[in-house]
Design an enzyme around this catalytic site. Structure first.
Site, PDB file in Angstrom:
ATOM      1  N   HIS A  99       4.020 -12.988   5.391  1.00 56.77           N
ATOM      2  CA  HIS A  99       4.839 -11.859   5.841  1.00 56.77           C
ATOM      3  C   HIS A  99       5.388 -12.248   7.215  1.00 56.77           C
ATOM      4  O   HIS A  99       4.630 -12.592   8.110  1.00 56.77           O
ATOM      5  CB  HIS A  99       3.961 -10.604   5.943  1.00 56.77           C
TER       6      HIS A  99
ATOM      7  N   THR B 205       0.832  -1.208   0.000  1.00 54.43           N
ATOM      8  CA  THR B 205       0.000   0.000   0.000  1.00 54.43           C
ATOM      9  C   THR B 205       0.860   1.248   0.000  1.00 54.43           C
ATOM     10  O   THR B 205       1.845   1.333   0.748  1.00 54.43           O
ATOM     11  CB  THR B 205      -0.931  -0.012   1.225  1.00 54.43           C
TER      12      THR B 205
ATOM     13  N   CYS C  37      -2.927  -6.975   6.277  1.00 53.94           N
ATOM     14  CA  CYS C  37      -2.926  -5.546   6.593  1.00 53.94           C
ATOM     15  C   CYS C  37      -3.113  -5.337   8.100  1.00 53.94           C
ATOM     16  O   CYS C  37      -4.075  -5.829   8.686  1.00 53.94           O
ATOM     17  CB  CYS C  37      -4.032  -4.823   5.827  1.00 53.94           C
TER      18      CYS C  37
ATOM     19  N   GLN D  16      -4.886  -7.195  -5.414  1.00 55.92           N
ATOM     20  CA  GLN D  16      -5.063  -7.638  -4.030  1.00 55.92           C
ATOM     21  C   GLN D  16      -6.315  -6.990  -3.454  1.00 55.92           C
ATOM     22  O   GLN D  16      -6.496  -5.775  -3.554  1.00 55.92           O
ATOM     23  CB  GLN D  16      -3.856  -7.274  -3.167  1.00 55.92           C
TER      24      GLN D  16
ATOM     25  N   LYS E  91      -2.164 -13.790   1.028  1.00 51.74           N
ATOM     26  CA  LYS E  91      -1.038 -13.221   1.758  1.00 51.74           C
ATOM     27  C   LYS E  91      -1.458 -13.057   3.215  1.00 51.74           C
ATOM     28  O   LYS E  91      -2.518 -12.483   3.497  1.00 51.74           O
ATOM     29  CB  LYS E  91      -0.639 -11.867   1.165  1.00 51.74           C
TER      30      LYS E  91
END
Length: 522
Positions: free
Chosen positions: A507, A352, A435, A404, A474
């Site tokens: 991540h 982002t 996120c 995404q 993700k």
């Protein structure tokens, strides 16, 4: 001499303590702020008022104006002088209350207006909001406080008082005409319909002295016209007495309203439109009838089969000829999945505020094989947000490109996938389970979706049924670094056997670690 000095001192004192009367026509925003500004002016030495504003409003105060507007809406009974256009606060009091301007929201004058609103009862958030807004409920309270403060400072307010003419000095020897007051006609005063608790003693006296239809002259040292654009009779009078008028440019807009049933069909499709409930009985009934009839018509056009019946034709209630044949129906083909080889490829992962289209073009120039757009929020896409749809834009150089999406519930992902399949040219879709932003997680999206396996499974199944491209996921290592859960969630995802689910990317930080802590790749 001593007597002359005393006389001079007395004259100066009398001049100071006698404020100039300023007549203001119209109690809209311009008139109210004008009256407040004048009432606040004080002599620097003695502190006595320099001006006495006399505010004239043809309409009613907000309390009784609200009842007049209610009568107009519910009983179709209109008061020509107290309605959406005329009355305390002006036309915007019963409008949407947007506080927008083209002269700069941080300019001194705009800040003064906003701080004045807050002083009289507006919520403080209008000082910091990008698009500040005041609803009618706030405006009613705010205007009442303004009125009371203006009266405490010595101002006078007369409702139900309509300016008919300017009172002009008729001395023909003078080239420049001087306005010395206004001629007014009294209509329904505010006291005639205010409840006792809303009534002041001076209002009783005003009502007693001023009867409906009577004409009076109010004299003053100056007249300010703040009558607004709806007072056509004021402009006609100004034209008649020779005042030069200059037309102002304006824009005319219009609103297109679609029936709720059409909006439901566009947004949710024919299969889900029937399930929309607004809580408004008549609207929901029409919506139910519309989708029920559409489903019935669809079923009547479906071809039926039996064991080798003869070929015939049949006419339904809509006079549409249908073929009833012996041919066995062919099932709808399953979606053909695109195949993407990620092996030994350089993949520019979505990020982002960084992974925008210009950045991705640079990455392609330096050898990137696969690119993915920034995170887009499904609800914003479904609402048609232009800034959100811009995140899905693909450049011709991006030969393998994915998007995404972040959502919190299966229906959001499914509807979004249907739209993407129809409107976008993409090679894969990536679900954002990583996120860490609070706003995203509070909606159940981002890393918060890792905590809800049932929702995640439903989301993946809905996307798989709607899209013909591969699906990737993700995620983070978990909610916090002490209790990693990604390894367990990956096993669950593998066990669901979702068609088209091709890869899971992790991540190496937890949600609470956000972006700054060291990543754990072990």
């Amino acid at each position: 001499s001593s007597s002359n000095r005393d006389t001079l001192h007395t004259a100066e004192k009398n001049d100071i303590i006698k404020p100039k009367k300023i007549i203001i026509v119209g109690a809209g925003p311009a008139g109210l702020f004008c009256a407040l500004q004048l009432a606040q002016q004080r002599h620097p030495t003695t502190g006595v008022p320099l001006y006495q504003p006399i505010l004239l409003e043809r309409g009613q105060p907000v309390e009784s104006r609200g009842r007049d507007i209610g009568a107009l809406i519910h009983r179709k009974s209109i008061s020509t002088e107290s309605n959406f256009a005329f009355g305390e606060g002006g036309a915007g009091t019963w409008s949407d209350g947007k506080l927008t301007t083209r002269i700069g929201r941080n300019s001194g004058t705009v800040r003064h207006v906003l701080t004045t609103f807050v002083k009289y009862g507006a919520p403080e958030k209008i000082l910091v909001d990008g698009s500040p807004h005041l609803g009618t409920d706030n405006l009613v309270r705010l205007l009442r406080n303004m009125r009371e403060d203006l009266r405490k400072m010595g101002g006078e307010i007369y409702f139900g008082t309509k300016m008919k003419e300017l009172c002009v000095d008729d001395d023909e020897t003078v080239t420049t005409k001087v306005v010395k007051g206004v001629i007014v006609e009294y209509g329904n005063t505010d006291t005639e319909r205010l409840r006792p608790s809303e009534l002041k003693r001076e209002d009783f006296l005003n009502a007693k002295e001023k009867r409906k239809g009577s004409v009076d002259t109010i004299y003053g040292d100056a007249v300010v016209l703040a009558s607004g654009h709806s007072a056509r009779d004021v402009y006609e009078h100004l034209h008649d007495v020779g005042v030069q008028l200059e037309p102002k440019g304006f824009a005319v807009g219009f609103r297109i309203e679609h029936p709720q049933k059409i909006i439901n069909e566009i947004q949710y499709g024919s299969d889900w439109g029937l399930s929309v409930v607004t809580g408004r009985g008549p609207t929901d009934l029409v919506n139910q009838e519309y989708f029920t009839e559409a489903k019935t018509m669809s079923s009547t056009t479906t071809t039926t089969t039996t064991n080798n019946p003869p070929t015939t034709t049949k006419e339904n209630k809509n006079n549409v000829i249908m073929d009833v044949t012996t041919t066995t129906l062919t099932p709808l083909p399953t979606k053909t999945r695109k195949l993407i080889d990620f092996r030994n490829k350089i993949y520019v992962a979505p990020l982002t505020t960084v992974g925008n289209l210009p950045f991705r073009r640079i990455m392609k120039h330096y050898g990137a094989d696969i690119t993915c757009g920034e995170m887009a929020v499904a609800t914003n896409l479904l609402q048609g947000g232009s800034s959100e749809w811009a995140l899905l834009k693909r450049h011709p150089c991006e030969d393998v490109f994915g998007v995404q999406i972040a959502a919190g519930f299966p229906d959001q992902y499914t509807r979004c996938a249907e739209v993407l399949e129809r409107e976008c040219n993409i090679d894969f879709i990536d679900l954002n389970l990583g996120c860490p932003i609070d706003l995203i997680n509070k909606s159940g999206s981002g890393a918060a979706l890792m905590l809800h396996k049932k929702r995640l499974k439903g989301s993946l199944e809905g996307i798989a049924k709607s899209l013909s491209c591969p699906i990737t996921v993700k995620m983070r290592t978990g909610w916090d670094e002490k209790t990693p859960t990604a390894h367990e969630l990956v096993r669950s995802i593998q066990g669901w056997e979702i068609p088209g689910l091709s890869a899971v990317m992790i991540h190496g930080r937890s949600r609470l670690q956000r972006y700054t802590k060291y990543a754990d790749w072990d």
